[in-house]
Design an enzyme around this catalytic site. Structure first.
Site, PDB file in Angstrom:
ATOM      1  N   LYS A  89       0.857  -1.183   0.000  1.00 23.75           N
ATOM      2  CA  LYS A  89       0.000   0.000   0.000  1.00 23.75           C
ATOM      3  C   LYS A  89       0.889   1.227   0.000  1.00 23.75           C
ATOM      4  CE  LYS A  89      -4.013   2.074   0.643  1.00 23.75           C
ATOM      5  NZ  LYS A  89      -3.824   2.688  -0.688  1.00 23.75           N
ATOM      6  N   LYS A 113       5.738   3.325   8.216  1.00 25.29           N
ATOM      7  CA  LYS A 113       4.580   4.197   8.432  1.00 25.29           C
ATOM      8  C   LYS A 113       3.296   3.371   8.497  1.00 25.29           C
ATOM      9  CE  LYS A 113       4.416   7.647   5.685  1.00 25.29           C
ATOM     10  NZ  LYS A 113       4.192   8.694   4.681  1.00 25.29           N
ATOM     11  N   LYS A 125       5.217   1.768  -3.275  1.00 24.61           N
ATOM     12  CA  LYS A 125       5.132   3.134  -3.812  1.00 24.61           C
ATOM     13  C   LYS A 125       5.329   3.055  -5.315  1.00 24.61           C
ATOM     14  CE  LYS A 125       4.672   7.481  -2.624  1.00 24.61           C
ATOM     15  NZ  LYS A 125       3.882   8.085  -1.528  1.00 24.61           N
ATOM     16  N   ASP A 165      -0.478  10.812  -4.464  1.00 21.24           N
ATOM     17  CA  ASP A 165       0.694  11.454  -3.854  1.00 21.24           C
ATOM     18  C   ASP A 165       0.888  12.737  -4.674  1.00 21.24           C
ATOM     19  OD1 ASP A 165       3.031  10.988  -1.857  1.00 21.24           O
ATOM     20  OD2 ASP A 165       4.084  11.573  -3.662  1.00 21.24           O
ATOM     21  N   SER A 376      -6.818   5.617   4.089  1.00 22.77           N
ATOM     22  CA  SER A 376      -6.902   4.763   2.901  1.00 22.77           C
ATOM     23  C   SER A 376      -7.215   3.321   3.316  1.00 22.77           C
ATOM     24  CB  SER A 376      -5.580   4.776   2.125  1.00 22.77           C
ATOM     25  OG  SER A 376      -5.537   5.886   1.267  1.00 22.77           O
TER      26      SER A 376
HETATM   27  P1  NDP Z   1       0.261  17.805  -4.119  1.00 22.44           P
HETATM   28  O1  NDP Z   1       0.680  17.474  -5.489  1.00 22.44           O
HETATM   29  O2  NDP Z   1      -1.184  17.965  -3.808  1.00 22.44           O
HETATM   30  O3  NDP Z   1       0.999  19.157  -3.642  1.00 22.44           O
HETATM   31  C1  NDP Z   1       2.378  19.254  -3.617  1.00 22.44           C
HETATM   32  C2  NDP Z   1       2.768  20.656  -3.179  1.00 22.44           C
HETATM   33  O4  NDP Z   1       4.167  20.708  -2.967  1.00 22.44           O
HETATM   34  C3  NDP Z   1       2.453  21.700  -4.226  1.00 22.44           C
HETATM   35  O5  NDP Z   1       2.202  22.926  -3.594  1.00 22.44           O
HETATM   36  C4  NDP Z   1       3.763  21.750  -5.016  1.00 22.44           C
HETATM   37  O6  NDP Z   1       3.970  22.974  -5.703  1.00 22.44           O
HETATM   38  C5  NDP Z   1       4.787  21.577  -3.922  1.00 22.44           C
HETATM   39  N1  NDP Z   1       5.986  20.909  -4.463  1.00 22.44           N
HETATM   40  C6  NDP Z   1       6.041  19.725  -5.109  1.00 22.44           C
HETATM   41  N2  NDP Z   1       7.301  19.455  -5.494  1.00 22.44           N
HETATM   42  C7  NDP Z   1       8.033  20.493  -5.077  1.00 22.44           C
HETATM   43  C8  NDP Z   1       9.405  20.812  -5.178  1.00 22.44           C
HETATM   44  N3  NDP Z   1      10.276  19.999  -5.791  1.00 22.44           N
HETATM   45  N4  NDP Z   1       9.823  21.966  -4.598  1.00 22.44           N
HETATM   46  C9  NDP Z   1       8.955  22.786  -3.970  1.00 22.44           C
HETATM   47  N5  NDP Z   1       7.642  22.546  -3.856  1.00 22.44           N
HETATM   48  C10 NDP Z   1       7.192  21.418  -4.403  1.00 22.44           C
HETATM   49  O7  NDP Z   1       0.928  16.696  -3.171  1.00 22.44           O
HETATM   50  P2  NDP Z   1       0.534  16.262  -1.704  1.00 22.44           P
HETATM   51  O8  NDP Z   1       0.066  17.435  -0.917  1.00 22.44           O
HETATM   52  O9  NDP Z   1      -0.317  15.067  -1.799  1.00 22.44           O
HETATM   53  O10 NDP Z   1       1.942  15.779  -1.157  1.00 22.44           O
HETATM   54  C11 NDP Z   1       2.862  16.637  -0.494  1.00 22.44           C
HETATM   55  C12 NDP Z   1       3.840  15.814   0.326  1.00 22.44           C
HETATM   56  O11 NDP Z   1       3.106  15.046   1.296  1.00 22.44           O
HETATM   57  C13 NDP Z   1       4.662  14.787  -0.458  1.00 22.44           C
HETATM   58  O12 NDP Z   1       5.923  14.655   0.157  1.00 22.44           O
HETATM   59  C14 NDP Z   1       3.877  13.496  -0.268  1.00 22.44           C
HETATM   60  O13 NDP Z   1       4.688  12.351  -0.435  1.00 22.44           O
HETATM   61  C15 NDP Z   1       3.430  13.658   1.164  1.00 22.44           C
HETATM   62  N6  NDP Z   1       2.293  12.848   1.570  1.00 22.44           N
HETATM   63  C16 NDP Z   1       1.080  12.936   0.921  1.00 22.44           C
HETATM   64  C17 NDP Z   1       0.012  12.187   1.339  1.00 22.44           C
HETATM   65  C18 NDP Z   1      -1.350  12.330   0.739  1.00 22.44           C
HETATM   66  O14 NDP Z   1      -2.290  11.729   1.290  1.00 22.44           O
HETATM   67  N7  NDP Z   1      -1.542  13.101  -0.305  1.00 22.44           N
HETATM   68  C19 NDP Z   1       0.158  11.196   2.424  1.00 22.44           C
HETATM   69  C20 NDP Z   1       1.437  11.238   3.093  1.00 22.44           C
HETATM   70  C21 NDP Z   1       2.454  12.017   2.638  1.00 22.44           C
HETATM   71  P3  NDP Z   1       3.706  23.062  -7.293  1.00 22.44           P
HETATM   72  O15 NDP Z   1       2.225  23.047  -7.447  1.00 22.44           O
HETATM   73  O16 NDP Z   1       4.350  24.338  -7.679  1.00 22.44           O
HETATM   74  O17 NDP Z   1       4.380  21.860  -7.892  1.00 22.44           O
END
Ligand code: NDP
Length: 444
Positions: A89, A113, A125, A165, A376
């Protein structure tokens, strides 16, 4: 000589140039030294060497046609890391920076996790180096369909259940699910984060951000503090950042800064989340647009500068290694007393060390952001039962899960002589269950 030094050496040798994977494994093995000392039978059974090697890695070509009729080729990945306690998962990431090392770091973290959630889910993943930015709906759909065309051979509701993600939200899960259903001719809970009309769970969208705040509230309360009245910076403006901000506001804190990959906004009166949601969730705009609607706010180019904003609590929720040693020093000098990782591995090892040394309340990702995958797993349960719980029921379960994760991580830290170190506590508590399951299931 450390017991686990050979394991780390082998990881570096076998996976050259995969720096993020090395970073994630090295932090975990460091924490597990006292466990190895206490459990020589696990060392003998090769548990430590086995857990760092994925059970299966699939790398595949994804071919699709863009709106101009040009053929595009991307690379797809699914790493099925560990199935000792349940089906694989973990999310799918669509971002140009994706490579096998990034997917392996995320998959490895996911094992521990998922174990911490207390639910029966293994670690995996996947993703692709496809860049969703600037693509039309049609292009996103064709990419997702072609990606699933191959992925469908390797997943299943009892085998491997992917989710969202970075770059994968409700729209992409819809296209992926539709294609899986068409290929297999079956309606099963093979993906999570589905739409509410077709098997999704209430509160899944909010779960990672809400869970992060529930976890941090427990950790803060243990130190006589809370979100109430606190000034907070949240990096990112995606799924995790948006719902973390919503929950901070509900808990009485004030988020004053948010970012995207171009820069950050600062609104001393508190971020107006409805503007962010419209810009990001509906219009897919850049965060710089925020200041057009709120002239008292400012926009600064460069996303890492967000850590220069003075805050009590920081919630890095964008991406890996976004908060380095320099940023940690600035936060600490500005009086920041708590950091909760919404993103996966957002703090560099130097930053983590500084937080721990300076007694900052530090919630590491694999504990603090586990609410998404936990919910999830609740979606999987509801799908299996062909039933759905109310928002309040799911939210209450999430809150309870996050409180238990905090309790287990802090107790494990104490038991292994590292009181208050939730990094060590989360690594140890997550590992114990997986190691015991692997040991019981024999040498595989
Ligand atoms: P989204 O795609 O919804 O949002 C990502 C955000 O981070 C956007 O604001 C994006 O900006 C910014 N971002 C992405 N890459 C970069 C980068 N290289 N440098 C700076 N800013 C960046 O993703 P999520 O919110 O789902 O995920 C965010 C983090 O949380 C990740 O690390 C993910 O693995 C983790 N996570 C997510 C979960 C989930 O349920 N969604 C669960 C657990 C962890 P821009 O739009 O400009 O790209």
């Amino acid at each position: 000589m450390k017991i686990l030094a050979d394991v780390m050496e082998q990881v570096i040798k076998r996976n050259p140039n995969e720096t993020e994977f090395h970073q994630a494994v090295s932090e975990v093995l460091e924490s597990l030294e006292p466990v190895a000392e206490k459990h020589p039978e696990w060392v003998k059974a090769g548990i430590f060497s086995r857990i760092v090697e994925p059970e299966r890695q699939v790398v595949f070509r994804v071919t699709w046609v863009d709106d101009n009729g040009n053929v595009q080729v991307n690379r797809g990945f699914r790493v099925q890391f560990n199935s000792a306690i349940g089906p694989y998962k973990g999310g799918l990431r669509l971002h140009p920076s994706v490579n096998i090392g990034i997917i392996k770091f995320l998959g490895f973290e996911q094992i521990l996790k998922n174990s911490l959630t207390g639910l029966p889910i293994g670690g995996g993943k996947g993703g692709s180096d496809f860049d969703p930015k600037g693509k039309s709906d049609g292009e996103i759909m064709r990419f997702c369909q072609n990606f699933m065309f191959e992925l469908s051979r390797h997943i299943g509701e009892n085998t491997d259940v992917p989710a969202g993600d970075i770059g994968v939200g409700g729209r992409e899960i819809g296209y992926l699910f539709g294609m899986y259903k068409k290929i297999r001719n079956e309606f099963t809970g093979v993906l999570t984060g589905k739409g509410l009309d077709w098997g999704g769970s209430l509160a899944r969208t909010e779960a990672t951000g809400y869970g992060l705040c529930y976890f941090m509230e427990e950790a803060l309360n243990a130190k006589g503090k809370s979100f109430k009245g606190a000034t907070v910076s949240v990096s990112g403006s995606g799924n995790v950042a948006i719902y973390a901000t919503q929950k901070v506001h509900q808990l009485g804190g004030k988020v004053v800064a948010m970012s995207d990959s171009n820069g950050y906004i600062y609104d001393p009166e508190g971020i107006k989340l409805d503007t962010i949601q419209r810009l990001k969730e509906i219009e897919r705009q850049r965060i710089s647009k925020y200041v057009d609607f709120h002239p008292n706010a400012t926009y600064t180019e460069g996303c890492s500068n967000i850590w220069n904003v003075k805050c009590d609590i920081a919630l890095p929720s964008a991406t890996q290694n976004e908060l380095d040693g320099e940023a940690a020093k600035t936060l600490i000098a500005n009086g920041c007393y708590a950091v909760g990782e919404g993103a996966n591995m957002p703090s560099t090892p130097e930053a983590v060390e500084l937080f721990i040394e300076n007694k900052v309340v530090f919630g590491p990702a694999k504990a603090a952001n586990a609410g998404g995958v936990a919910t999830s797993a609740l979606e999987m349960s509801q799908n299996s039962m062909r039933y759905s719980w109310s928002f309040e029921e799911v939210d209450a379960k999430l809150k309870n899960i996050m409180a238990n994760i905090y309790k287990n991580a802090s107790e494990a830290a104490k038991e292994y002589g590292q009181e208050d170190n939730l990094v060590a506590g989360a690594n140890i508590a997550g590992f114990l269950k997986v190691a015991s399951a692997m040991y019981s299931q024999g040498i595989l």
